[in-house]
Write a protein that holds these residues in place. Structure first.
Motif: not given
Length: 327
Positions: A164, A166-168, A172-175, A247, A251, A253
């Protein structure tokens, strides 16, 4: 070959930034490779869809040389028709027609000492989805499905879908997660009179123990599509794009700290380590009954490379035990 944790940490953000580039599937650490020949030297491995169409990449990352590896990584699933009774690892399963994979093993749930089927989340679907072995029956809307071949419903899963925060990186925002895994209840199979085994078919036998995988380890697996094959762990990837699910907007994945396998020609007569339908296979250390990984990715039409998760992390996340025996 030991890889220092500080090196893995140093690569995490650059790996996500490069994986955000068009055509890049992931970035990892592993053996230097040239023309599918491996050398006992550490390098950064950049996995791409097409080696003839590579975006601009740095020549070095974290003071290590960068090498491009053509490896279009995708989750592996496709149908088959073999039925196993007693139920054991290596059998083909389906959550719905045309969405099949492999039952890695029958495992013991630590919280209640009941048995469950281990596979990948992208094979089983979410909690409450019903899984069949060998194939799912037709299920028209409003009808009651035939449960003769039902194993039961998915009781738990862990994958990038469950992340839930994310890592920017790379715009992008990575889950991300370290596993793509799920367990399926076996109550409906028991009601149909089916029995269960702690073994993996094709003579692999029961799992003796679970170990963390390591670079340069020879491994083998029994998949529902390719049967028994073997390979060598040649890389570990801090970031591999996970092309499954939907996603949130903006985001992506990602699977963290995965392991890349390259086929061993002696153990793969047709030159294929895995293909679609092998997702969920338990990977063992060659020459032992030690489980080291859960296979989830590779080339759907068949290829020499595959990707797996650390089986010890799978056990922890799902709270299950692979090496079990009832007295």
């Amino acid at each position: 070959m030991e890889i220092p944790q500080e090196l893995i940490t140093a690569l995490e953000v650059p790996a996500l930034e490069l994986t955000a580039l068009q055509g890049v599937n992931g970035v990892g650490l592993g053996l230097r490779e040239e023309n599918q020949e491996f050398f006992d030297e550490l390098a950064v491995r950049v996995y791409v869809d097409d080696a003839t169409d590579v975006p601009e990449l740095p020549s070095q990352i974290a003071d290590l040389p960068v090498y491009v590896v053509e490896f279009p990584i995708e989750p592996l699933f496709t149908p088959d028709t073999s039925r196993h009774d007693p139920l054991m690892g290596g059998a083909q399963i389906e959550q719905a027609p045309m969405a099949a994979g492999t039952l890695g093993a029958v495992v013991l749930r630590n919280d209640d000492n009941t048995l469950a089927g281990l596979t990948c989340h992208h094979v089983s679907g979410d909690t409450g989805f019903r899984v069949f072995q060998p194939t799912a029956p037709p299920m028209p809307i409003g009808s009651t499905p035939d449960l003769t071949d039902s194993l039961g419903q998915v009781s738990a899963f862990d994958s990038p879908v469950t992340q839930t925060i994310p890592t920017p990186a790379g715009g992008r925002l990575w889950l991300g997660r370290q596993v793509d895994s799920a367990i399926v209840a076996l109550d409906e199979a028991a009601q149909q009179g089916r029995t269960f085994s702690n073994e993996i078919t094709d003579g692999f036998g029961p799992v003796a123990q679970t170990l963390a995988p390591a670079l340069k380890m020879f491994v083998r697996k029994r998949g529902s599509q390719t049967g028994p094959t073997g390979g060598l762990i040649v890389g570990m990837a801090p970031a591999v794009w996970w092309r499954s699910g939907s996603p949130p907007v903006g985001h992506l994945y990602v699977m963290a700290n995965q392991y890349e396998i390259f086929f061993n020609p002696v153990d793969c007569p047709d030159g294929i380590f895995s293909r679609g339908g092998d997702s969920g296979s338990v990977v063992q250390q060659a020459g032992t009954h030690n489980a080291v990984g859960l296979l989830w990715g590779g080339v759907p039409h068949g290829g020499r490379r595959a990707v797996m998760s650390d089986i010890t992390i799978v056990e922890q996340r799902l709270n299950v035990t692979l090496a079990w025996a009832f007295s």
